[in-house]
Enzyme design. Structure first.
Site, short mmCIF file in Angstrom:
data_model
loop_
_atom_site.label_atom_id
_atom_site.label_comp_id
_atom_site.label_asym_id
_atom_site.label_seq_id
_atom_site.Cartn_x
_atom_site.Cartn_y
_atom_site.Cartn_z
N SER A 123 0.84 -1.21 0.00
CA SER A 123 0.00 0.00 0.00
C SER A 123 0.86 1.25 0.00
O SER A 123 1.98 1.25 0.55
CB SER A 123 -0.86 -0.01 1.27
OG SER A 123 -1.50 1.22 1.45
N TYR A 150 -1.60 0.20 10.41
CA TYR A 150 -1.88 -0.49 9.15
C TYR A 150 -0.67 -0.39 8.21
O TYR A 150 -0.17 -1.39 7.69
CB TYR A 150 -3.13 0.10 8.49
CG TYR A 150 -3.29 -0.29 7.04
CD1 TYR A 150 -3.66 -1.58 6.70
CD2 TYR A 150 -3.06 0.63 6.01
CE1 TYR A 150 -3.78 -1.95 5.36
CE2 TYR A 150 -3.18 0.27 4.69
CZ TYR A 150 -3.55 -1.02 4.36
OH TYR A 150 -3.66 -1.38 3.05
N LYS A 154 2.10 -3.30 6.69
CA LYS A 154 2.40 -3.54 5.27
C LYS A 154 3.91 -3.45 5.03
O LYS A 154 4.49 -4.26 4.30
CB LYS A 154 1.64 -2.53 4.39
CG LYS A 154 0.14 -2.79 4.32
CD LYS A 154 -0.14 -4.10 3.57
CE LYS A 154 -1.59 -4.46 3.53
NZ LYS A 154 -1.87 -5.77 2.94
N1 UFG Z 1 -12.38 12.09 2.19
C1 UFG Z 1 -13.25 13.10 2.50
N2 UFG Z 1 -14.48 12.77 3.00
C2 UFG Z 1 -14.86 11.47 3.21
C3 UFG Z 1 -13.95 10.43 2.87
C4 UFG Z 1 -12.72 10.79 2.37
O1 UFG Z 1 -12.94 14.29 2.34
O2 UFG Z 1 -15.98 11.25 3.68
C5 UFG Z 1 -11.07 12.43 1.65
C6 UFG Z 1 -9.91 11.96 2.54
O3 UFG Z 1 -9.61 12.94 3.50
C7 UFG Z 1 -8.80 11.77 1.50
C8 UFG Z 1 -9.55 11.38 0.22
O4 UFG Z 1 -10.91 11.76 0.43
O5 UFG Z 1 -8.17 12.99 1.26
C9 UFG Z 1 -9.52 9.89 -0.05
O6 UFG Z 1 -9.95 9.21 1.13
P1 UFG Z 1 -10.30 7.65 1.15
O7 UFG Z 1 -10.79 7.35 2.52
O8 UFG Z 1 -11.18 7.31 -0.02
O9 UFG Z 1 -8.90 6.98 0.88
P2 UFG Z 1 -7.52 7.15 1.68
O10 UFG Z 1 -6.62 7.96 0.80
O11 UFG Z 1 -7.71 7.60 3.07
O12 UFG Z 1 -7.10 5.63 1.81
C10 UFG Z 1 -6.28 4.99 0.92
C11 UFG Z 1 -6.59 3.49 0.94
C12 UFG Z 1 -6.19 2.91 2.27
C13 UFG Z 1 -4.76 3.26 2.57
C14 UFG Z 1 -4.58 4.75 2.56
C15 UFG Z 1 -3.15 5.12 2.79
O13 UFG Z 1 -7.96 3.27 0.72
O14 UFG Z 1 -6.33 1.50 2.22
O15 UFG Z 1 -4.96 5.25 1.28
O16 UFG Z 1 -3.06 6.46 3.17
F1 UFG Z 1 -4.39 2.83 3.80
#
Ligand code: UFG
Length: 344
Positions: A123, A150, A154
């Site tokens: 990841s 997490y 990894k």
């Molecule tokens: N976001 C929002 N509102 C929400 C959900 C997400 O603004 O309700 C934003 C988050 O702050 C982030 C972006 O949208 O900036 C993407 O968020 P996600 O939750 O869709 O994905 P992440 O980037 O947090 O997560 C991904 C993978 C994880 C991994 C992570 C590593 O899905 O498995 O990157 O940082 F661990």
């Protein structure tokens, strides 16, 4: 050089999950025999349409050995593990047990059964706040500073796999996924997490009026529109990367870690706009505080994937990702007939 030939039986741990199911489909289309090994703790039986499902836990090496023996497994693609970042902060012990001890158990079973090729789900979480500027891409050699247990697990798995490659002649590729998104265009498999925390499904639900208005987690980041940048990659492009990693010629003992992303950063606001375009209506949203642990920007430098694996994204424009995610969200449910009952 070791490589896996078409027709081989490939064990897909976690193959009932989101990326695992799409990869099992891609394996089958390519002439492999996927064997899904999954305890169904977060995956779904309905997602295992390609190849046999063996119900089992990766922490059980005897069950793994039996599956490898019964099906004449020649290679393993290892997805099984816990993925929720927030849960890993609350229960780090569980993450080390399932992700790290589970991977040890898998490696032991592979060694005992003589399986010499592994593709591992890693990841972008291994980078965390990589110390890279918001508009820069992240190469594989960047500093690793996971911001959650997490991500720690990894990275620990990568180290362990790499050491076992050297010690035991295994060859392995760890794919560091950026933001997996979208669904197979057929609409029969797609993303479903409980609870759902990912941006695109939540934005679609908000736009459809099925969910709460979307909260944008912070608009004061050092990025062009103030919201976080992520590198969204279509799940079918991810599946294709696994096939490429399985087929690449590697010397015995070789370990490679490869970013899988597009190299294009998209802001949260751009994603919200893409969902609104696809729906033909606005996505109700409000801006809230930052979410703990969110890096400002996570965008892959995908050069290594192109050079080593000959892999490039083919269907990862934001509009294509959102279109396919929307088709999946709009499908009738499995069994019970309601979206909320459908569980892949
Ligand atoms: N976001 C929002 N509102 C929400 C959900 C997400 O603004 O309700 C934003 C988050 O702050 C982030 C972006 O949208 O900036 C993407 O968020 P996600 O939750 O869709 O994905 P992440 O980037 O947090 O997560 C991904 C993978 C994880 C991994 C992570 C590593 O899905 O498995 O990157 O940082 F661990």
């Amino acid at each position: 050089m070791t490589r896996v030939a078409s027709g081989a039986s490939v064990l897909v741990t976690g193959g009932a999950g989101y990326i695992g199911a799409h990869t099992a489909q891609a394996l089958s289309a390519r002439g492999y025999r996927p064997v899904v090994f999954d305890n169904l703790s977060s995956g779904f039986r309905e997602a295992t349409r390609w190849g046999e499902l063996v119900e089992g836990d990766i922490r059980d090496p005897a069950a793994l050995r039996r599956a490898m023996q019964t099906h004449g497994v020649e290679a393993v693609i290892h997805f099984a593990g816990l993925i929720e970042v927030g849960r890993s902060v609350a229960s780090p012990d569980l993450f080390w047990e399932v992700n790290v001890a589970g991977t040890t158990s898998l490696l032991t079973a592979m060694r005992e059964h003589g399986v010499a090729r592994l593709v591992f789900s890693s990841s972008a979480a291994v980078y965390g706040q990589a110390g890279i500027g918001p508009l820069e891409t992240i190469p594989e050699a960047a500093r690793k500073a996971p911001s959650s247990p997490y991500g720690d697990t990894k990275l620990a798995c990568e180290w362990m796999i790499s050491a076992q490659c050297r010690a035991y002649g295994l060859s392995a590729v760890a794919l560091r996924y950026f933001n997996a998104a979208g669904a197979d265009p057929s609409g029969i498999i797609g993303e479903a997490h409980e609870p759902e925390t990912h941006l695109i499904p939540l934005a679609i639900a908000a736009g459809l009026g099925d969910g709460k208005p979307l909260t944008i987690f912070g608009d004061d980041f050092d990025t062009p529109d103030g919201t976080c940048l992520r590198d969204y990659i279509h799940v079918n492009d991810l599946a294709a990367a696994h096939i490429a990693a399985l087929e690449v010629d590697l010397a015995a003992c070789a370990f490679e870690a490869v970013n899988i992303g597009t190299g294009q950063g998209r802001s949260v606001r751009e994603v919200v706009q893409a969902v609104a375009r696809a729906l033909g209506r606005p996505v109700p949203h409000a801006t809230g505080p930052r979410r703990a642990g969110d890096p400002t920007s996570l965008v892959a430098d995908p050069t290594r994937a192109r050079e080593l694996l000959g892999w490039e994204p083919a269907c990862s424009s934001l509009d294509e990702i959102v279109r396919d995610a929307l088709r999946w969200e709009g499908q009738p449910a499995y069994g019970a007939g309601s979206r909320s009952a459908r569980k892949i």
